[in-house]
Structure formats: structure tokens, C-alpha cells
Design a protein around this motif. Sequence first.
Motif, mmCIF file in Angstrom:
data_model
loop_
_atom_site.group_PDB
_atom_site.id
_atom_site.type_symbol
_atom_site.label_atom_id
_atom_site.label_comp_id
_atom_site.label_asym_id
_atom_site.label_seq_id
_atom_site.Cartn_x
_atom_site.Cartn_y
_atom_site.Cartn_z
ATOM 1 N N ASN A 43 112.443 32.363 97.482
ATOM 2 C CA ASN A 43 113.324 31.467 97.960
ATOM 3 C C ASN A 43 114.289 31.999 98.958
ATOM 4 O OD1 ASN A 43 113.100 28.908 96.766
ATOM 5 N ND2 ASN A 43 113.453 29.980 94.759
ATOM 6 N N ARG A 44 114.442 33.356 98.867
ATOM 7 C CA ARG A 44 115.504 33.959 99.909
ATOM 8 C C ARG A 44 114.606 34.170 101.101
ATOM 9 N NH1 ARG A 44 116.755 38.746 97.182
ATOM 10 N NH2 ARG A 44 114.900 39.593 98.100
ATOM 11 N N ASN A 45 113.345 34.307 100.948
ATOM 12 C CA ASN A 45 112.606 34.444 102.112
ATOM 13 C C ASN A 45 112.279 33.217 103.017
ATOM 14 O OD1 ASN A 45 112.114 37.183 101.794
ATOM 15 N ND2 ASN A 45 110.014 36.770 100.777
ATOM 16 N N GLU A 46 112.250 32.042 102.042
ATOM 17 C CA GLU A 46 112.087 30.680 102.480
ATOM 18 C C GLU A 46 113.306 30.133 103.067
ATOM 19 O OE1 GLU A 46 111.187 27.725 99.521
ATOM 20 O OE2 GLU A 46 108.890 28.774 99.467
ATOM 21 N N ARG A 47 114.470 30.384 102.709
ATOM 22 C CA ARG A 47 115.797 30.053 103.302
ATOM 23 C C ARG A 47 115.984 30.854 104.337
ATOM 24 N NH1 ARG A 47 118.247 30.140 98.363
ATOM 25 N NH2 ARG A 47 118.624 32.520 98.681
ATOM 26 N N GLU A 99 116.857 21.573 101.028
ATOM 27 C CA GLU A 99 117.127 20.238 101.403
ATOM 28 C C GLU A 99 118.528 20.068 102.337
ATOM 29 O OE1 GLU A 99 115.062 17.542 97.799
ATOM 30 O OE2 GLU A 99 116.877 17.625 98.162
ATOM 31 N N LEU A 100 119.307 20.804 101.801
ATOM 32 C CA LEU A 100 120.424 20.919 102.604
ATOM 33 C C LEU A 100 120.132 21.505 104.165
ATOM 34 C CD1 LEU A 100 123.858 21.482 100.374
ATOM 35 C CD2 LEU A 100 122.938 19.488 101.986
ATOM 36 N N ALA A 156 114.302 26.978 85.677
ATOM 37 C CA ALA A 156 114.509 25.595 85.944
ATOM 38 C C ALA A 156 115.776 25.442 86.916
ATOM 39 C CB ALA A 156 114.517 24.767 84.619
ATOM 40 N N ASN A 157 116.783 26.075 86.484
ATOM 41 C CA ASN A 157 118.144 26.157 87.503
ATOM 42 C C ASN A 157 117.842 26.719 88.853
ATOM 43 O OD1 ASN A 157 119.903 24.825 85.461
ATOM 44 N ND2 ASN A 157 120.443 26.862 84.731
ATOM 45 N N ILE A 158 117.363 27.841 88.730
ATOM 46 C CA ILE A 158 116.995 28.547 90.045
ATOM 47 C C ILE A 158 116.069 27.423 90.982
ATOM 48 C CG2 ILE A 158 116.070 30.429 91.304
ATOM 49 C CD1 ILE A 158 116.557 32.239 88.954
ATOM 50 N N THR A 159 115.140 26.977 90.156
ATOM 51 C CA THR A 159 114.365 26.059 90.799
ATOM 52 C C THR A 159 114.877 24.991 91.601
ATOM 53 O OG1 THR A 159 112.416 26.882 89.694
ATOM 54 C CG2 THR A 159 112.071 24.866 91.098
ATOM 55 N N ASN A 160 115.599 24.355 90.800
ATOM 56 C CA ASN A 160 116.534 23.125 91.196
ATOM 57 C C ASN A 160 117.745 23.536 92.331
ATOM 58 O OD1 ASN A 160 115.287 20.981 89.751
ATOM 59 N ND2 ASN A 160 116.922 21.423 87.935
ATOM 60 N N ARG A 161 118.408 24.384 91.927
ATOM 61 C CA ARG A 161 119.382 24.888 93.186
ATOM 62 C C ARG A 161 118.599 25.327 94.367
ATOM 63 N NH1 ARG A 161 121.755 28.962 90.230
ATOM 64 N NH2 ARG A 161 120.459 30.608 91.209
ATOM 65 N N ASN A 162 117.497 25.943 94.543
ATOM 66 C CA ASN A 162 116.861 26.254 95.537
ATOM 67 C C ASN A 162 116.302 24.822 96.307
ATOM 68 O OD1 ASN A 162 117.043 29.191 96.054
ATOM 69 N ND2 ASN A 162 115.900 29.219 94.239
ATOM 70 N N ARG A 163 115.968 24.001 95.524
ATOM 71 C CA ARG A 163 115.274 22.889 96.130
ATOM 72 C C ARG A 163 116.428 22.220 96.877
ATOM 73 N NH1 ARG A 163 112.629 20.199 92.250
ATOM 74 N NH2 ARG A 163 114.786 19.416 91.567
ATOM 75 N N ASN A 164 117.778 22.281 96.316
ATOM 76 C CA ASN A 164 118.862 21.688 96.725
ATOM 77 C C ASN A 164 119.163 22.366 98.143
ATOM 78 O OD1 ASN A 164 118.772 19.593 94.943
ATOM 79 N ND2 ASN A 164 120.494 20.711 93.728
ATOM 80 N N GLU A 165 119.191 23.302 97.976
ATOM 81 C CA GLU A 165 119.786 24.302 99.143
ATOM 82 C C GLU A 165 118.805 24.238 100.496
ATOM 83 O OE1 GLU A 165 120.147 28.599 98.245
ATOM 84 O OE2 GLU A 165 121.886 28.288 96.964
#
Lengths: 177, 177
Positions: free
Chosen positions: A59-63, B64-65, B53-62
Motif C-alpha cells: 500500500n505504501r508503494n501504491e500510494r 480512492e481519496l 481487514a482494517n488496513i485493507t479498508n483504510r488503504n482502499r479509502n486512502e
Amino acid sequence: MSEKDQELKDQEVAETAEQKDLEQESVTDELAELTEKIDEMDDQLLRARAEIANITNRNRNERELLQRYRSQDLAKKLLPAIDNLERAMATDVSDEQGINLKKGVEMTLASLQQALKEEGIEEIAAEGETFDPNFHQGVQTVEASEDAPANTIVQVLQKGYKLHDRVLRPSMVIVAQ
Amino acid sequence: MSEKDQELKDQEVAETAEQKDLEQESVTDELAELTEKIDEMDDQLLRARAEIANITNRNRNERELLQRYRSQDLAKKLLPAIDNLERAMATDVSDEQGINLKKGVEMTLASLQQALKEEGIEEIAAEGETFDPNFHQGVQTVEASEDAPANTIVQVLQKGYKLHDRVLRPSMVIVAQ
């Protein structure tokens, strides 16, 4: 104590011992089962933690990529506007109105170029450079000469741009051959 | 078997039973320990999975933003260029050169506005609208009239823009009061 009593007692004791042996055996089985379950869970925990580390890294890489190339779409769409303004700048004007208009265009062009530069977008070096198919698109060739050795770009027909290391649009060029 | 022998045997049996009791007790302790450890690990596994699950959700939101507002920085920097072009368009021209130049500017302005629109950037409605401090910045007031009731925007001094629901720059307006 009679012999009979003694026998009964012995038998009782033997039965108790046997029962205890049985109990102990089942307890040992249970212990083995639990130990196996713990090993399994240990493995699952390790995997879960590895997965957390993986997801976090990915995720860090994607971001970082999203952040680095965020302006790509808008920048690509701006290139025709820059082309238009550059063409407009080539218009000759003679009267004061024309000169004022041209000044406005010049300011706009400068501010657009500044905006693009701040976002990491720059013109691809082309004229006089060695032709590189990663950055240049050859649309015409001329014969190589002393001034223009083979594989040198002799003229740029349309400027190319890149966003950091990514090509937004290659330079359209004439190459010596 | 003599009484003495019997006594010895009894004692031996008793000792063995006692030892077995002791062994069983320690095994029972071990069982309890393992069960406790399994409960603990169960808990850790649950937490690890919840974290995934939290990390995955948070990252998807980030993501998307980041994706949704990716053009924000470049778009903000483009607004002065748009202002310049709009000002240039207000220049009067009389000769053919000037007319050609103005056509070029018009095309550029149109292509810039199209690029911004495609990225989700649009002008904030202002003239004739009710003043909204989330989108409009009042820089001057005039007295309300029949045509311009209180709190209505009577003039836009500088256009405002928004990217989806986010204000890039508020409209600078004159409000009736």
C-alpha cells in the motif's frame, strides 16, 4: 484382613491403577492434540503478521506511485493548450491591441509552464540529441551530414513531455539517417 | 504371602498410585496451560485478522481519496492561466492578425476548460445565487434591492472553482445586504 478381602482390595487397587493409566493415556493424547493445535496457530499467526507487513508495504508503494504520477491525466490533457499558445505566440502583430493580447498569451504560457514544472512535468530534450525511441518518435528522416550525424535529431515537429521518468507524449522529430 | 509382604506390596501400590496422581496433576496443569495459551493465540489471531481487514479498508479509502483529488495541485496552479486567458479574451482587436491571435487564445481557453472539466473541476455557480460562505468569499457589499434581495450575489469579481465537492478557490463576490 482375610485373604479374600485382601484379594478384593488388590483387585480394586489394580482397577484404579488401570483406570488411571487409561485416563493418563487420554490426557497424553489431548496434550499432543493441543500441542499440534498450538503449532498450527503459531503458523497462522506468523502468516497473518507476514500478510500485514506485505499489505502495508504494497500500500505504501501504491500510494507513492499514485502521488508521484497524480498529475498525469490532467497534464496530458493540457499539452494541446500549450501547443496552441505556442502557435499563438508565433503570430505576428503590429498594433497595440495585438501587442497587449500577445503579452497576455505570453503570461499565460509562462504560468502554465511553471505549473507543469512544479508538478514534475518537463519538456523532453530533443533537438540536437541522439534519437531515443523511448522518448522520441521519428516521423521523417533526412540524410546525415557533418552537422547532423546519423541518429541525431535535426528538427522537432511537436514537443514531447515527461512526468518524472514517465513519458506523457514523445517528441515528434525528424532524424538524420 | 506374609502380612509383612502384603504390607510392603500395599505400600508400593499406594506409592505408585500417589506418583500417578502427582503425574496426572502435573499433566492437568500442563493441559490448563496449553488451553490458556490456545485462548491467547486465538485472541491474537482474531486481532491480526481484524487488523488486516482494517488496513485493507483504510488503504482502499486512502487510494480512492488520492485518486479522486489527484488533480487538485495542478488544477489550482492552472487557475491563474485561465484568468489570464479570460482577460486576454476581453481585449478588443481590429486587424486580421489580432483576430487570428484571439482565435488561438479562444481555442486554448476552450481546451483548458475541457481538460479541467474532464478531471472533475468546475466553476462554482455564483452570480444570482444565494451567498454561501463554503463556496463564496464576499469582498464587497451593495444595498439589497428588488432585483437583488439580501444575501444574493450581484457580481463575481473572480471566478471560483471546485474539484468534485472540494473548493479549489472560492468565488470572490459582491453580495447584496
